[in-house]
Design a protein around this motif. Structure first.
Motif, PDB file in Angstrom:
ATOM      1  N   GLU A  67       0.832  -1.207   0.000  1.00 35.88           N
ATOM      2  CA  GLU A  67       0.000   0.000   0.000  1.00 35.88           C
ATOM      3  C   GLU A  67       0.866   1.256   0.000  1.00 35.88           C
ATOM      4  O   GLU A  67       0.494   2.282  -0.570  1.00 35.88           O
ATOM      5  CB  GLU A  67      -0.930   0.010   1.221  1.00 35.88           C
ATOM      6  CG  GLU A  67      -2.273  -0.632   0.969  1.00 35.88           C
ATOM      7  CD  GLU A  67      -2.160  -2.144   0.791  1.00 35.88           C
ATOM      8  OE1 GLU A  67      -2.600  -2.625  -0.272  1.00 35.88           O
ATOM      9  OE2 GLU A  67      -1.646  -2.836   1.680  1.00 35.88           O
ATOM     10  N   HIS A  94       9.443  10.059  -9.006  1.00 36.26           N
ATOM     11  CA  HIS A  94       8.027  10.423  -8.932  1.00 36.26           C
ATOM     12  C   HIS A  94       7.688  11.653  -9.775  1.00 36.26           C
ATOM     13  O   HIS A  94       6.510  11.932 -10.012  1.00 36.26           O
ATOM     14  CB  HIS A  94       7.619  10.674  -7.480  1.00 36.26           C
ATOM     15  CG  HIS A  94       7.489   9.423  -6.667  1.00 36.26           C
ATOM     16  ND1 HIS A  94       6.471   8.519  -6.852  1.00 36.26           N
ATOM     17  CD2 HIS A  94       8.268   8.920  -5.676  1.00 36.26           C
ATOM     18  CE1 HIS A  94       6.619   7.511  -5.997  1.00 36.26           C
ATOM     19  NE2 HIS A  94       7.691   7.727  -5.282  1.00 36.26           N
ATOM     20  N   GLU A 102       7.829  12.906   1.749  1.00 44.22           N
ATOM     21  CA  GLU A 102       6.651  12.124   2.133  1.00 44.22           C
ATOM     22  C   GLU A 102       7.004  10.713   2.614  1.00 44.22           C
ATOM     23  O   GLU A 102       6.293  10.147   3.433  1.00 44.22           O
ATOM     24  CB  GLU A 102       5.678  12.015   0.950  1.00 44.22           C
ATOM     25  CG  GLU A 102       5.150  13.333   0.443  1.00 44.22           C
ATOM     26  CD  GLU A 102       4.370  14.099   1.500  1.00 44.22           C
ATOM     27  OE1 GLU A 102       3.695  13.442   2.325  1.00 44.22           O
ATOM     28  OE2 GLU A 102       4.457  15.339   1.522  1.00 44.22           O
ATOM     29  N   ARG A 199      -5.778   6.373   6.815  1.00 42.63           N
ATOM     30  CA  ARG A 199      -5.926   7.380   5.757  1.00 42.63           C
ATOM     31  C   ARG A 199      -4.605   8.045   5.392  1.00 42.63           C
ATOM     32  O   ARG A 199      -4.460   8.608   4.311  1.00 42.63           O
ATOM     33  CB  ARG A 199      -6.958   8.436   6.172  1.00 42.63           C
ATOM     34  CG  ARG A 199      -8.401   7.978   5.985  1.00 42.63           C
ATOM     35  CD  ARG A 199      -9.393   9.031   6.375  1.00 42.63           C
ATOM     36  NE  ARG A 199      -9.372   9.283   7.817  1.00 42.63           N
ATOM     37  CZ  ARG A 199     -10.188  10.116   8.449  1.00 42.63           C
ATOM     38  NH1 ARG A 199     -11.092  10.800   7.763  1.00 42.63           N
ATOM     39  NH2 ARG A 199     -10.114  10.280   9.751  1.00 42.63           N
ATOM     40  N   ASN A 202      -3.247   6.816   2.023  1.00 46.84           N
ATOM     41  CA  ASN A 202      -3.831   7.446   0.837  1.00 46.84           C
ATOM     42  C   ASN A 202      -3.331   8.866   0.653  1.00 46.84           C
ATOM     43  O   ASN A 202      -3.121   9.316  -0.484  1.00 46.84           O
ATOM     44  CB  ASN A 202      -5.356   7.443   0.943  1.00 46.84           C
ATOM     45  CG  ASN A 202      -5.945   6.051   0.779  1.00 46.84           C
ATOM     46  OD1 ASN A 202      -5.352   5.213   0.113  1.00 46.84           O
ATOM     47  ND2 ASN A 202      -7.082   5.813   1.405  1.00 46.84           N
ATOM     48  N   GLU A 203      -3.120   9.565   1.767  1.00 45.16           N
ATOM     49  CA  GLU A 203      -2.627  10.941   1.688  1.00 45.16           C
ATOM     50  C   GLU A 203      -1.225  10.990   1.092  1.00 45.16           C
ATOM     51  O   GLU A 203      -0.908  11.859   0.269  1.00 45.16           O
ATOM     52  CB  GLU A 203      -2.654  11.590   3.070  1.00 45.16           C
ATOM     53  CG  GLU A 203      -4.068  11.873   3.571  1.00 45.16           C
ATOM     54  CD  GLU A 203      -4.114  12.283   5.037  1.00 45.16           C
ATOM     55  OE1 GLU A 203      -3.021  12.413   5.642  1.00 45.16           O
ATOM     56  OE2 GLU A 203      -5.227  12.469   5.559  1.00 45.16           O
ATOM     57  N   ASN A 205       0.188   8.621  -0.890  1.00 43.29           N
ATOM     58  CA  ASN A 205       0.120   8.209  -2.296  1.00 43.29           C
ATOM     59  C   ASN A 205      -0.488   9.274  -3.191  1.00 43.29           C
ATOM     60  O   ASN A 205      -0.087   9.449  -4.353  1.00 43.29           O
ATOM     61  CB  ASN A 205      -0.665   6.907  -2.412  1.00 43.29           C
ATOM     62  CG  ASN A 205       0.116   5.717  -1.872  1.00 43.29           C
ATOM     63  OD1 ASN A 205       1.341   5.657  -1.989  1.00 43.29           O
ATOM     64  ND2 ASN A 205      -0.582   4.774  -1.265  1.00 43.29           N
ATOM     65  N   LYS A 206      -1.458  10.003  -2.673  1.00 41.39           N
ATOM     66  CA  LYS A 206      -2.071  11.079  -3.438  1.00 41.39           C
ATOM     67  C   LYS A 206      -1.045  12.155  -3.769  1.00 41.39           C
ATOM     68  O   LYS A 206      -0.988  12.659  -4.897  1.00 41.39           O
ATOM     69  CB  LYS A 206      -3.216  11.692  -2.610  1.00 41.39           C
ATOM     70  CG  LYS A 206      -4.086  12.657  -3.380  1.00 41.39           C
ATOM     71  CD  LYS A 206      -5.257  13.110  -2.527  1.00 41.39           C
ATOM     72  CE  LYS A 206      -6.121  14.117  -3.272  1.00 41.39           C
ATOM     73  NZ  LYS A 206      -7.265  14.582  -2.433  1.00 41.39           N
ATOM     74  N   LYS A 207      -0.178  12.464  -2.790  1.00 45.38           N
ATOM     75  CA  LYS A 207       0.861  13.482  -3.024  1.00 45.38           C
ATOM     76  C   LYS A 207       1.918  12.985  -4.005  1.00 45.38           C
ATOM     77  O   LYS A 207       2.461  13.752  -4.800  1.00 45.38           O
ATOM     78  CB  LYS A 207       1.504  13.891  -1.697  1.00 45.38           C
ATOM     79  CG  LYS A 207       0.569  14.683  -0.807  1.00 45.38           C
ATOM     80  CD  LYS A 207       1.214  14.969   0.540  1.00 45.38           C
ATOM     81  CE  LYS A 207       0.260  15.738   1.450  1.00 45.38           C
ATOM     82  NZ  LYS A 207       0.821  15.938   2.802  1.00 45.38           N
ATOM     83  N   GLU A 209       1.388  11.057  -6.469  1.00 44.03           N
ATOM     84  CA  GLU A 209       0.811  10.920  -7.814  1.00 44.03           C
ATOM     85  C   GLU A 209       0.339  12.236  -8.408  1.00 44.03           C
ATOM     86  O   GLU A 209      -0.249  12.268  -9.470  1.00 44.03           O
ATOM     87  CB  GLU A 209      -0.358   9.933  -7.747  1.00 44.03           C
ATOM     88  CG  GLU A 209       0.098   8.515  -7.423  1.00 44.03           C
ATOM     89  CD  GLU A 209      -1.032   7.639  -6.914  1.00 44.03           C
ATOM     90  OE1 GLU A 209      -2.200   8.106  -6.948  1.00 44.03           O
ATOM     91  OE2 GLU A 209      -0.769   6.503  -6.481  1.00 44.03           O
ATOM     92  N   GLU A 210       0.612  13.339  -7.693  1.00 46.54           N
ATOM     93  CA  GLU A 210       0.168  14.652  -8.193  1.00 46.54           C
ATOM     94  C   GLU A 210       0.892  15.029  -9.478  1.00 46.54           C
ATOM     95  O   GLU A 210       2.056  14.712  -9.646  1.00 46.54           O
ATOM     96  CB  GLU A 210       0.442  15.732  -7.129  1.00 46.54           C
ATOM     97  CG  GLU A 210      -0.529  15.661  -5.969  1.00 46.54           C
ATOM     98  CD  GLU A 210      -0.220  16.722  -4.915  1.00 46.54           C
ATOM     99  OE1 GLU A 210       0.864  17.333  -4.984  1.00 46.54           O
ATOM    100  OE2 GLU A 210      -1.055  16.949  -4.027  1.00 46.54           O
TER     101      GLU A 210
END
Length: 210
Positions: A67, A94, A102, A199, A202-203, A205-207, A209-210
């Motif tokens: 994850e 990335h 991160e 959570r 997810n926070e 991974n979201k950063k 994938e920006e």
């Protein structure tokens, strides 16, 4: 026939890439103490040297089995060339400027700084084992610490679930600035793995994938 309940089917798989033996042994000891939430299944990956971290990180991230993938390493001494190279390569991988921030957990000047926080709030000035040997002996009884397997094993015997809480309290009082000697963001890892709320994964991974 008794119904069988699924055993932690929702566990989050976390990969932590460890710079070397000291980092691996330390996190493995914490795993054995069960001080983290059962929400997470933590996999430790020994990179056997900071030069191997970027490629290992890329491999584990692209593997898709986890994850989230984190890195645990130290800064060594100024000008932190290899450490900065790790950050740069993770950022390039990335395609964003602050990706490393991160996922990277650090100790400045070394991981022993974090380990010693189990017993003391001393701030190390150097990553050199010879310089720090007397401090390590004072709190663990290990003579002339050089990072050998038998010495690491002996140091880990002194780490307990009780002084883990002491370490966390002391780490929270440290600066979180990887350019400052005697700093660490290890408290971030403790908060992550202690939380029943995942959570944060997810926070991150979201950063990324920006």
């Amino acid at each position: 026939m008794k119904s069988r309940l699924p055993a932690f089917l929702s566990k989050d798989k976390i990969c932590i890439i460890c710079e070397g033996d000291e980092e691996y042994d330390y996190l493995n000891k914490l795993k054995e103490l069960s001080v983290w939430s059962e929400q997470y299944e933590v996999f430790l990956d020994n990179a056997d040297g900071n030069g191997n971290i970027p490629a290992r990180y890329q491999d584990r991230y692209q593997n898709g089995s986890f994850e989230v993938v984190l890195v645990f390493c130290d800064t060594e001494k100024k000008p932190y060339e290899q450490y900065e190279d790790i950050k740069r390569k993770i950022n390039v991988f990335h395609g964003i400027d602050n990706a490393a921030k991160e996922v990277l957990i650090y100790g400045n000047p070394c991981t022993m700084q974090i380990i010693l926080e189990h017993w003391t709030d001393v701030r190390l000035k150097s990553p050199a084992k010879k310089v720090n040997a007397s401090i390590i002996k004072e709190f663990t009884g290990v003579e002339n610490y050089k990072g050998r397997a038998d010495q690491r094993k002996e140091v880990m015997k002194h780490i307990t679930a009780e002084n883990y809480q002491d370490m966390y309290r002391r780490i929270c009082e440290m600066q979180n600035d990887d350019t400052v000697i005697g700093s660490s963001n290890f408290d971030k890892l403790v908060k992550y793995l202690s939380s029943e709320d995942d959570r944060w994964i997810n926070e991150i991974n979201k950063k990324l994938e920006e």
